[in-house]
Design a protein around this motif. Structure first.
Motif, PDB file in Angstrom:
ATOM      1  N   GLY A 391       0.823  -1.196   0.000  1.00  0.00           N
ATOM      2  CA  GLY A 391       0.000   0.000   0.000  1.00  0.00           C
ATOM      3  C   GLY A 391       0.864   1.255   0.000  1.00  0.00           C
ATOM      4  N   ILE A 392       0.219   2.412  -0.181  1.00  0.00           N
ATOM      5  CA  ILE A 392       0.938   3.686  -0.123  1.00  0.00           C
ATOM      6  C   ILE A 392       1.526   3.847   1.280  1.00  0.00           C
ATOM      7  N   GLY A 393       2.791   4.212   1.336  1.00  0.00           N
ATOM      8  CA  GLY A 393       3.446   4.351   2.631  1.00  0.00           C
ATOM      9  C   GLY A 393       3.901   3.043   3.219  1.00  0.00           C
ATOM     10  N   GLN A 394       3.960   1.996   2.391  1.00  0.00           N
ATOM     11  CA  GLN A 394       4.520   0.711   2.814  1.00  0.00           C
ATOM     12  C   GLN A 394       5.675   0.359   1.888  1.00  0.00           C
ATOM     13  N   ALA A 395       6.640  -0.385   2.416  1.00  0.00           N
ATOM     14  CA  ALA A 395       7.807  -0.723   1.606  1.00  0.00           C
ATOM     15  C   ALA A 395       8.482  -1.978   2.132  1.00  0.00           C
ATOM     16  N   PHE A 396       9.117  -2.705   1.232  1.00  0.00           N
ATOM     17  CA  PHE A 396      10.039  -3.765   1.624  1.00  0.00           C
ATOM     18  C   PHE A 396      11.342  -3.104   2.042  1.00  0.00           C
ATOM     19  N   ILE A 397      11.856  -3.511   3.188  1.00  0.00           N
ATOM     20  CA  ILE A 397      13.086  -2.897   3.702  1.00  0.00           C
ATOM     21  C   ILE A 397      14.094  -3.971   4.091  1.00  0.00           C
ATOM     22  N   THR A 398      15.338  -3.736   3.766  1.00  0.00           N
ATOM     23  CA  THR A 398      16.464  -4.442   4.357  1.00  0.00           C
ATOM     24  C   THR A 398      17.599  -3.430   4.489  1.00  0.00           C
ATOM     25  N   VAL A 399      18.277  -3.430   5.623  1.00  0.00           N
ATOM     26  CA  VAL A 399      19.384  -2.507   5.855  1.00  0.00           C
ATOM     27  C   VAL A 399      20.576  -3.313   6.360  1.00  0.00           C
TER      28      VAL A 399
END
Length: 433
Positions: A391-399
């Motif tokens: 959705g808007i304002g959601q993301a897959f993240i890896t750091v």
């Protein structure tokens, strides 16, 4: 009995997810809060997703389709960096990041997002400095032609390799003779002197002859930019790099370069930002590993930087990206697709925030699958399916964690910015200049 077992299994699965995320995203050194993990369609506030300040000098990438929330992600990260005392530089492509200077108002949607994350929403404004290349939308940013150098200037002038080689000769001659080339007028004078004036014979013996055809082409490109008003970015006084490292009451200043009025010249503003990075690298002393960056530098619409770039230009980008980390500077690229960024740059971007990818065409599907390959494998998601459903304002993240190891891939419901998500009014903007 069966329903109770399902509930028990679901709870165990969520607990396992929360444990995995907290293990990956809890750091001993200072960090910024990005949001909370999403699993099984639920936002789990206890699964906190953070980004280590120390690892931000390993650079990063923010991608996603138009309208997916990339700009607000940049805004969120910039706010958190400023609050942590880290200065930020960021281009403003559409003129709507000036809102960082003003705290947000109460909004039901923002309060709903904060509530879902289990956080208290506190509107805030941040110290900002507004700049522009034209001098119309902020303080004038400029540099001398000499500071740009032949490779970057060749990119702005859209020169081929032969013509850029001639620029190299001109710059070498000027350097050997201690001739400063401050603006386009200086460049035209030197070009004329070395091709049609007394210097033609001198340069032929020492550096090689410059053909009238090549010099004429370079001159026409210069005049074309002058007619568009682009020449005003070259001159004195040059922008003082030290201004990018300012702090106000302990908060890092956010330097915003408004390029909305030069969008028709993407090579100009993208190359200007690279010139800033080059000067930062040449100016700063070695810093080594520090707990938080001296500066974080965002490059929005990053694909414009690489478009039609020569090998020499790409080599300069590669060198800066590889070496500027040791000066305590982090760089974050922002673009629509991972494939917009060359592989030699992509390999150096340890922190990834990827918004939704639209898979409407075969090429889209190919790009999606290539993007997934750049993430650590997840036991919690069907990544190909999940990527298209964010959705808007959601993301897959890896750091990167503090040992430099990629963290668990997690769908993140991102926190809302504390400042207004839009531009200042005309009067407010004028007041901020």
């Amino acid at each position: 009995m069966t329903d109770l077992n399902l509930v028990s299994l679901d709870t165990m699965s969520q607990d396992k997810f929360i444990q995995a995320i907290n293990q990956s995203y809890t750091f001993k050194t200072p960090s910024v809060y990005l949001g909370a993990g999403v699993y099984g369609g639920q936002i789990l506030p206890d699964a906190k997703v953070n980004l280590s300040l120390r690892m931000m000098t390993r650079h990063g990438l923010v991608t996603g389709a138009t309208g997916s929330g990339k700009t607000r992600t940049l805004q969120l990260i910039a706010e958190q960096l400023s609050a942590a005392g880290v200065p930020v530089f960021m281009p403003d492509m559409k003129g709507d990041l000036s809102g960082l200077a003003k705290e947000a108002s109460a909004d039901p949607k923002i309060n709903e997002r904060a509530s879902a994350l289990g956080i208290s929403y506190r509107p805030a404004a941040f110290p900002t400095e507004l700049y522009s290349l034209s001098g119309k939308l902020g303080a004038q940013m400029r540099a001398t032609v000499t500071e740009f150098g032949p490779v970057l200037l060749g990119k702005i002038l859209s020169l081929n390799e032969v013509q850029t080689g001639v620029l190299n000769v001109i710059f070498k001659y000027a350097d050997d003779k201690d001739l400063p080339i401050v603006d386009f007028n200086d460049l035209k004078k030197v070009l004329h002197y070395l091709t049609e004036g007394e210097g033609a014979k001198e340069i032929k013996n020492d550096y090689g002859r410059i053909s009238s055809t090549t010099s004429g082409t370079i001159l026409r490109k210069i005049v074309s930019l002058e007619q568009q008003g682009i020449d005003r970015i070259f001159g004195e006084p040059s922008f003082d790099i030290d201004d990018l490292f300012a702090k106000v009451d302990g908060q890092g200043a956010i330097s915003i370069l408004n390029v909305s009025d030069v969008q028709h010249q993407p090579a100009v503003f993208s190359t200007f930002m690279l010139a800033l990075l080059a000067e930062i690298y040449q100016t700063l002393p070695e810093a080594g590993d520090i707990d938080k960056p001296k500066l974080v530098f965002f490059i929005d619409e990053a694909h414009l930087l690489f478009k039609d770039a020569s090998d020499a230009f790409m080599d300069q980008i590669d060198q800066i990206i590889r070496l500027i980390r040791s000066k305590g500077v982090g760089i974050f690229f922002c673009t629509q697709l991972t494939s917009d960024v060359p592989s030699f740059v992509l390999s150096q971007l340890g922190n990834r925030v990827h918004h939704v990818i639209r898979a409407f065409t075969p090429n889209d599907v190919k790009s999606l699958r290539e993007t997934i390959k750049t993430f650590p494998r997840s036991t919690f998601y069907d990544m190909e399916q999940q990527f298209t459903q964010l959705g808007i304002g959601q993301a897959f993240i890896t750091v990167l964690n503090e040992k430099g190891v990629p963290t668990e891939t997690v769908v993140t419901h991102l926190a809302p910015p504390a400042s207004i998500m839009g531009p200042l009014s005309s009067s407010e903007y004028e007041g901020a200049l």
